[in-house]
Design an enzyme around this catalytic site. Structure first.
Site, PDB file in Angstrom:
ATOM      1  N   CYS A 169       8.207  -5.085  -5.155  1.00 39.05           N
ATOM      2  CA  CYS A 169       8.313  -3.622  -5.006  1.00 39.05           C
ATOM      3  C   CYS A 169       7.643  -2.880  -6.163  1.00 39.05           C
ATOM      4  O   CYS A 169       7.537  -1.646  -6.136  1.00 39.05           O
ATOM      5  CB  CYS A 169       9.769  -3.213  -4.889  1.00 39.05           C
ATOM      6  SG  CYS A 169      10.622  -4.092  -3.584  1.00 39.05           S
TER       7      CYS A 169
ATOM      8  N   CYS B 243      21.540   2.409   0.798  1.00 38.18           N
ATOM      9  CA  CYS B 243      20.332   1.574   0.882  1.00 38.18           C
ATOM     10  C   CYS B 243      19.087   2.410   1.113  1.00 38.18           C
ATOM     11  O   CYS B 243      19.109   3.384   1.873  1.00 38.18           O
ATOM     12  CB  CYS B 243      20.438   0.615   2.067  1.00 38.18           C
ATOM     13  SG  CYS B 243      21.866  -0.476   2.038  1.00 38.18           S
ATOM     14  N   SER B 244      17.966   1.982   0.529  1.00 35.82           N
ATOM     15  CA  SER B 244      16.680   2.551   0.921  1.00 35.82           C
ATOM     16  C   SER B 244      16.365   2.003   2.311  1.00 35.82           C
ATOM     17  O   SER B 244      16.824   0.923   2.674  1.00 35.82           O
ATOM     18  CB  SER B 244      15.590   2.149  -0.076  1.00 35.82           C
ATOM     19  OG  SER B 244      15.495   0.746  -0.156  1.00 35.82           O
TER      20      SER B 244
ATOM     21  N   ILE C 126      13.666   0.999   5.696  1.00 36.87           N
ATOM     22  CA  ILE C 126      12.430   0.239   5.934  1.00 36.87           C
ATOM     23  C   ILE C 126      11.370   1.261   6.358  1.00 36.87           C
ATOM     24  O   ILE C 126      11.635   2.104   7.221  1.00 36.87           O
ATOM     25  CB  ILE C 126      12.691  -0.849   6.987  1.00 36.87           C
ATOM     26  CG1 ILE C 126      13.608  -1.913   6.351  1.00 36.87           C
ATOM     27  CG2 ILE C 126      11.397  -1.465   7.484  1.00 36.87           C
ATOM     28  CD1 ILE C 126      14.267  -2.832   7.318  1.00 36.87           C
TER      29      ILE C 126
ATOM     30  N   LYS D 221      15.568   6.196  -1.514  1.00 39.11           N
ATOM     31  CA  LYS D 221      16.609   6.405  -0.506  1.00 39.11           C
ATOM     32  C   LYS D 221      16.188   7.388   0.585  1.00 39.11           C
ATOM     33  O   LYS D 221      16.299   7.081   1.772  1.00 39.11           O
ATOM     34  CB  LYS D 221      17.901   6.918  -1.188  1.00 39.11           C
ATOM     35  CG  LYS D 221      18.973   7.368  -0.222  1.00 39.11           C
ATOM     36  CD  LYS D 221      19.516   6.193   0.587  1.00 39.11           C
ATOM     37  CE  LYS D 221      20.197   6.612   1.868  1.00 39.11           C
ATOM     38  NZ  LYS D 221      19.271   6.915   2.963  1.00 39.11           N
TER      39      LYS D 221
ATOM     40  N   HIS E  39      10.831   3.704   1.437  1.00 37.78           N
ATOM     41  CA  HIS E  39      10.423   2.655   0.504  1.00 37.78           C
ATOM     42  C   HIS E  39       9.442   1.680   1.148  1.00 37.78           C
ATOM     43  O   HIS E  39       9.804   0.543   1.477  1.00 37.78           O
ATOM     44  CB  HIS E  39      11.676   1.939  -0.016  1.00 37.78           C
ATOM     45  CG  HIS E  39      11.428   0.907  -1.069  1.00 37.78           C
ATOM     46  ND1 HIS E  39      10.358   0.953  -1.945  1.00 37.78           N
ATOM     47  CD2 HIS E  39      12.123  -0.227  -1.393  1.00 37.78           C
ATOM     48  CE1 HIS E  39      10.399  -0.096  -2.745  1.00 37.78           C
ATOM     49  NE2 HIS E  39      11.447  -0.829  -2.432  1.00 37.78           N
TER      50      HIS E  39
END
Ligand code: COA
Length: 398
Positions: A97, A220-221, A223, A341, A345
């Protein structure tokens, strides 16, 4: 020695790399564009912003993590050059990342060495065309396969382990942790290229589906598909082209791939080390920072990040969220883009997106999320659960 707007003495700047162009695509589930088109879109936007032709670029660095696994496409370096009809040096870089900020770091090194004068750094990822299970497996390549992936750990699981360690040792409550996501959605709602442009409240986070205890869906971030590009130039050329923003510090550090082999689970050491070297090069201290774009792949990661950057002492980062200090109009703005978030991402594009947001803020173009009077901004990008970290210092100089 000059005084910063906060009244602190800034030290000598050892390096100045000009930012002459930025470009970013919409982040989210982008049905109409594949890996190549997303990258091209960001590249053309950056060229348009820089008002230069592709032929003026000496070399290209492009971050990409999952192309080989999710799209069956490797060799992204050549693709980036082909997109612009160039036959110049063009290299794909990968640090999970943190691939995007690694592309920036490599571009800086190319300019500093004298090998290039104008360099394009990009990041691109196409992640939504396959199942979440396939993405989860691909992302676990950023951890330690032998010690973590093989045993069934996932990235939400790794960060849940960190969250539990932190909450057991420090006074972070579940409600204060939710404030990280609430603030990031507030900023995302003011950013037209963000994946999620809706505000949420603490109950949204607490009542959403449990992913890995204590982290819920809204910790969570997501997809994401997306790409971003930035064009950098030597100080001399950047001045000629009228650049307003310069990179004055670049730090890169690494640590063990697995959580089990780290010295401590209560900090992300590579982030702290990267920040220290970037600040030294830029001649600043944490008190000089007007805003930060940090790696909040999960809500808990943002608390580790503000501590790594020295915006709070270790074990006290959560206080900034309890006191609501990280909004764009407060004392320590963090993630005005909406962060990972809310902005999304697309893993290797994230590091470049952070730079795009920093430059946007320093140009005073942040519109409803503008940090007033911003002069110095910092970006903090993490690969894996903290095995790679980069920190860059951006400064307005006009
Ligand atoms: N935050 C808020 N909403 C989210 C979301 C998130 N992180 N992820 C998905 N959603 C929403 C979707 O928009 C969708 O909404 P809709 O029904 O209104 O269209 C709904 O939740 C279901 O989406 P889906 O894609 O089926 O979600 P999922 O349950 O399969 O995946 C996660 C959710 C959290 C598992 C996935 O986003 C994930 O793995 N995130 C972490 C990614 C990661 O590890 N990155 C690397 C970090 S180092």
């Amino acid at each position: 020695m000059p005084l910063s707007k906060r009244g602190h003495k800034k030290g000598l700047i050892e390096m100045k790399i000009g930012v002459i162009g930025i470009g970013i695509t919409k982040f989210g589930e982008v049905w109409g564009e594949g890996l190549r088109e997303l990258l091209l879109d960001a590249q053309l936007r950056a060229l348009n912003d820089a008002k230069i032709t592709p032929k003026q670029i000496d070399s290209l660095y492009t971050g990409n993590m999952t192309g080989g696994i999710l799209s069956g496409q490797l060799h992204i370096g050549a693709m980036a050059a082909e997109n612009l009809n160039l036959d110049k040096p063009s290299i794909r870089v990968e640090a999970a990342c943190a691939s995007g900020s690694l592309a920036i770091r490599q571009s800086i090194e190319a300019i500093e060495s004298g090998a290039a004068d104008i360099v394009m750094a990009s990041g691109v990822e196409k992640m939504t065309d396959v199942s979440v299970e396939q993405v989860t497996t691909a992302l676990m390549g950023a951890g330690d396969e032998e010690l973590e992936g093989f045993h069934g750990l996932t990235f939400p699981g790794l960060y849940a382990l960190l969250a539990n360690a932190y909450m057991n040792n420090y006074k972070l409550t579940r409600e204060i942790l939710a404030e990280v996501s609430v603030k990031n959605h507030f900023h995302g709602a003011r950013n037209s290229y963000a994946q999620f442009q809706n505000e949420i409240n603490i109950d949204t986070v607490l009542n959403s589906t449990m992913v890995a205890d204590p982290l819920t869906l809204f910790d969570c971030s997501p997809i994401t598909d997306g790409a971003a590009s930035i064009i950098l130039a030597s100080e001399k050329t950047a001045k000629k082209l009228g650049a307003e923003v310069y990179i004055t510090g670049s730090g890169l550090a690494t640590d063990a791939l697995s959580l089990a082999r780290r010295d401590s689970l209560l900090e992300i050491k590579a982030g702290r080390l990267a920040a220290a070297s970037a600040y030294k090069q830029a001649g600043i201290t944490p008190k000089d920072i007007d805003f930060a774009e940090v790696h909040d792949c999960f809500s808990i990661a943002e608390i580790y990040a503000v501590e790594a950057l020295g915006l709070a002492k270790q074990g006290e980062g959560w206080k900034l969220y309890k006191e609501k200090q990280t909004y764009c109009d407060a004392d320590s703005p963090v993630n005005t883009s909406g962060g990972l978030k809310a902005c999304g991402h697309p893993v290797a594009a994230t590091g470049i997106k952070q730079a795009v947001e920093a430059v946007t803020q320093l140009r005073g173009a942040g519109a409803k999320r503008q940090v007033k009077g911003a002069e110095i901004g910092v970006t903090h990008n993490v690969g894996g659960s903290g095995a790679t970290a980069t920190v860059h210092v951006f400064r307005k100089m006009k």
